[in-house]
Design a protein around this motif. Structure first.
Motif, PDB file in Angstrom:
ATOM      1  N   GLU A 165      88.980  23.123  28.906  1.00 18.93           N
ATOM      2  CA  GLU A 165      87.803  23.989  28.917  1.00 18.93           C
ATOM      3  C   GLU A 165      88.197  25.427  29.257  1.00 18.93           C
ATOM      4  N   GLU A 166      89.114  25.574  30.209  1.00 22.47           N
ATOM      5  CA  GLU A 166      89.580  26.915  30.565  1.00 22.47           C
ATOM      6  C   GLU A 166      90.343  27.558  29.406  1.00 22.47           C
ATOM      7  N   ALA A 167      91.136  26.762  28.684  1.00 26.94           N
ATOM      8  CA  ALA A 167      91.859  27.289  27.521  1.00 26.94           C
ATOM      9  C   ALA A 167      90.890  27.740  26.442  1.00 26.94           C
ATOM     10  N   SER A 168      89.824  26.969  26.237  1.00 22.28           N
ATOM     11  CA  SER A 168      88.810  27.336  25.243  1.00 22.28           C
ATOM     12  C   SER A 168      88.130  28.646  25.622  1.00 22.28           C
ATOM     13  N   SER A 169      87.826  28.814  26.901  1.00 19.96           N
ATOM     14  CA  SER A 169      87.202  30.062  27.353  1.00 19.96           C
ATOM     15  C   SER A 169      88.147  31.239  27.199  1.00 19.96           C
ATOM     16  N   ASP A 170      89.436  31.006  27.507  1.00 12.22           N
ATOM     17  CA  ASP A 170      90.427  32.079  27.379  1.00 12.22           C
ATOM     18  C   ASP A 170      90.569  32.532  25.932  1.00 12.22           C
ATOM     19  N   LEU A 171      90.310  31.612  24.986  1.00 10.15           N
ATOM     20  CA  LEU A 171      90.427  31.951  23.565  1.00 10.15           C
ATOM     21  C   LEU A 171      89.151  32.581  23.015  1.00 10.15           C
ATOM     22  N   GLY A 172      88.159  32.791  23.892  1.00 12.43           N
ATOM     23  CA  GLY A 172      86.960  33.511  23.480  1.00 12.43           C
ATOM     24  C   GLY A 172      85.761  32.642  23.157  1.00 12.43           C
ATOM     25  N   ALA A 173      85.865  31.331  23.335  1.00 10.71           N
ATOM     26  CA  ALA A 173      84.731  30.457  23.038  1.00 10.71           C
ATOM     27  C   ALA A 173      83.681  30.576  24.136  1.00 10.71           C
ATOM     28  N   GLY A 174      82.422  30.551  23.734  1.00 14.07           N
ATOM     29  CA  GLY A 174      81.331  30.604  24.697  1.00 14.07           C
ATOM     30  C   GLY A 174      81.109  29.245  25.350  1.00 14.07           C
ATOM     31  N   LEU A 175      80.124  29.193  26.257  1.00 14.59           N
ATOM     32  CA  LEU A 175      79.839  27.977  27.002  1.00 14.59           C
ATOM     33  C   LEU A 175      79.419  26.847  26.081  1.00 14.59           C
ATOM     34  N   THR A 177      79.893  26.559  22.770  1.00 18.44           N
ATOM     35  CA  THR A 177      80.984  26.198  21.854  1.00 18.44           C
ATOM     36  C   THR A 177      82.022  25.337  22.570  1.00 18.44           C
ATOM     37  N   THR A 178      82.348  25.688  23.793  1.00 15.95           N
ATOM     38  CA  THR A 178      83.303  24.900  24.565  1.00 15.95           C
ATOM     39  C   THR A 178      82.782  23.482  24.803  1.00 15.95           C
ATOM     40  N   PHE A 179      81.502  23.388  25.130  1.00 12.45           N
ATOM     41  CA  PHE A 179      80.934  22.046  25.342  1.00 12.45           C
ATOM     42  C   PHE A 179      80.940  21.237  24.050  1.00 12.45           C
ATOM     43  N   ARG A 180      80.550  21.865  22.940  1.00 13.78           N
ATOM     44  CA  ARG A 180      80.424  21.151  21.665  1.00 13.78           C
ATOM     45  C   ARG A 180      81.768  20.708  21.101  1.00 13.78           C
ATOM     46  N   LEU A 181      82.787  21.571  21.231  1.00 13.96           N
ATOM     47  CA  LEU A 181      84.069  21.290  20.591  1.00 13.96           C
ATOM     48  C   LEU A 181      85.127  20.709  21.530  1.00 13.96           C
ATOM     49  N   VAL A 182      84.949  20.894  22.841  1.00 18.55           N
ATOM     50  CA  VAL A 182      85.985  20.451  23.780  1.00 18.55           C
ATOM     51  C   VAL A 182      85.464  19.373  24.730  1.00 18.55           C
ATOM     52  N   THR A 183      84.379  19.665  25.424  1.00 16.96           N
ATOM     53  CA  THR A 183      83.890  18.744  26.454  1.00 16.96           C
ATOM     54  C   THR A 183      83.239  17.502  25.851  1.00 16.96           C
ATOM     55  N   PHE A 184      82.310  17.701  24.932  1.00 21.15           N
ATOM     56  CA  PHE A 184      81.550  16.572  24.387  1.00 21.15           C
ATOM     57  C   PHE A 184      82.435  15.524  23.705  1.00 21.15           C
ATOM     58  N   PRO A 185      83.417  15.910  22.872  1.00 23.52           N
ATOM     59  CA  PRO A 185      84.262  14.870  22.266  1.00 23.52           C
ATOM     60  C   PRO A 185      84.969  13.981  23.290  1.00 23.52           C
ATOM     61  N   GLN A 186      85.298  14.545  24.449  1.00 24.87           N
ATOM     62  CA  GLN A 186      85.955  13.747  25.482  1.00 24.87           C
ATOM     63  C   GLN A 186      84.964  12.891  26.276  1.00 24.87           C
ATOM     64  N   LEU A 187      83.684  13.229  26.167  1.00 20.83           N
ATOM     65  CA  LEU A 187      82.654  12.492  26.902  1.00 20.83           C
ATOM     66  C   LEU A 187      81.985  11.411  26.067  1.00 20.83           C
ATOM     67  N   ARG A 188      82.245  11.356  24.772  1.00 23.44           N
ATOM     68  CA  ARG A 188      81.463  10.493  23.886  1.00 23.44           C
ATOM     69  C   ARG A 188      81.498   9.023  24.286  1.00 23.44           C
TER      70      ARG A 188
END
Length: 266
Positions: A165-175, A177-188
């Motif tokens: 999540e921190e890497a996604s934020s560092d690359l410019g993704a918003g909150l 976008t980070t949830f949709r592409l990074v957090t949610f797939p790991q939570l499914r």
């Protein structure tokens, strides 16, 4: 720690006794659903499929089944949304009263059902001035279904850490976008398992439902309770009880397999 032969035999016997006390009554219900007798007698005088046909043509039972499915699905959806949001807030952010909020979220599953039912009944009828309907049942079920989703998602968030999540934020993704592409797939998988457990928990709930349901509306457990001692209804009730057990067991089994496969991969 190694156990002696006597200890193994003793523990095995105690385990077998406990399992027998739990599952033999369920087996009796299953056998009685095929009994030719109109009453719950043992042993059955004969066997027939007549009651299964009558059960699936029983308008009251089918309506109660649909009501239970509707309540369980609705409360599960609410639990998935709120349970996920609460778990992310408590795990990812620091704020005053965080431990208190965590306790209050978990508390409904720990309280006796009759206490929760009375409290919600009073809240709906006296504080909120609401008429008891299927909506009040859904809200009541969501209060304790949230806990199963919350526990599953919170455990997954703790194992995930925050590196991606921190890497996604560092690359410019918003909150979002980070949830949709990074957090949610790991939570499914955790959400799916939590949702299945919440559905099973809601589907067979009876105590809280009794205090929060309005007249003229019946869930399947309430229908079973109301028809258990009516003349000639005992075999049909046994059939519906078997269906209730199967519908409740399948989601729990799937959730357990998901948790087991996740543990094996780790």
């Amino acid at each position: 720690m190694r156990l002696g032969r006597l200890s193994k035999v003793t523990l095995g016997a105690i385990t077998g006794l406990v399992l027998a006390l739990i599952y033999v009554p369920l087996l009796v219900v299953l056998v009685n659903s095929f009994s030719t007798s109109k009453n719950l007698v043992w042993p059955p005088p004969g066997f027939t499929l007549e009651w299964w046909g009558k059960a699936f043509r029983n308008a009251g039972a089918l309506e109660a089944l649909w009501t239970s499915v509707l309540v369980a699905l609705s409360s599960t959806i609410i639990a998935l949304v709120l349970g996920t949001l609460i778990s992310i807030a408590l795990q990812r952010y620091q704020f005053f009263g965080r431990d208190t909020v965590s306790l209050l979220v978990i508390l409904p599953i720990a309280l006796p059902g009759i206490v929760t039912g009375i409290a919600l009944n009073n809240a709906f009828r006296t504080i909120l001035d609401l008429k008891l309907t299927i909506l009040t049942v859904i809200i009541a079920h969501a209060t304790f279904c949230i806990v199963t989703v919350f526990n599953n998602v919170l455990a997954r968030l703790r194992r995930m850490g925050t590196n991606f999540e921190e890497a996604s934020s560092d690359l410019g993704a918003g909150l979002w976008t980070t949830f949709r592409l990074v957090t949610f797939p790991q939570l499914r998988s955790a959400l799916f398992a939590g949702g299945l457990l919440a559905f099973a928990l809601s589907f067979d709930e009876i105590v809280v439902t009794t205090f929060t349901i309005g007249g003229g509306v019946e869930t399947l457990p309430i229908w079973i309770l109301n028809n258990l001692f009516r003349p000639n209804q005992a075999p049909v009730v046994s059939v519906i009880a078997v269906v209730l057990v199967v519908v409740s067991v399948i989601p729990i089994y799937i959730a357990q397999r998901i948790a087991g496969s996740e543990q094996t991969r780790r």
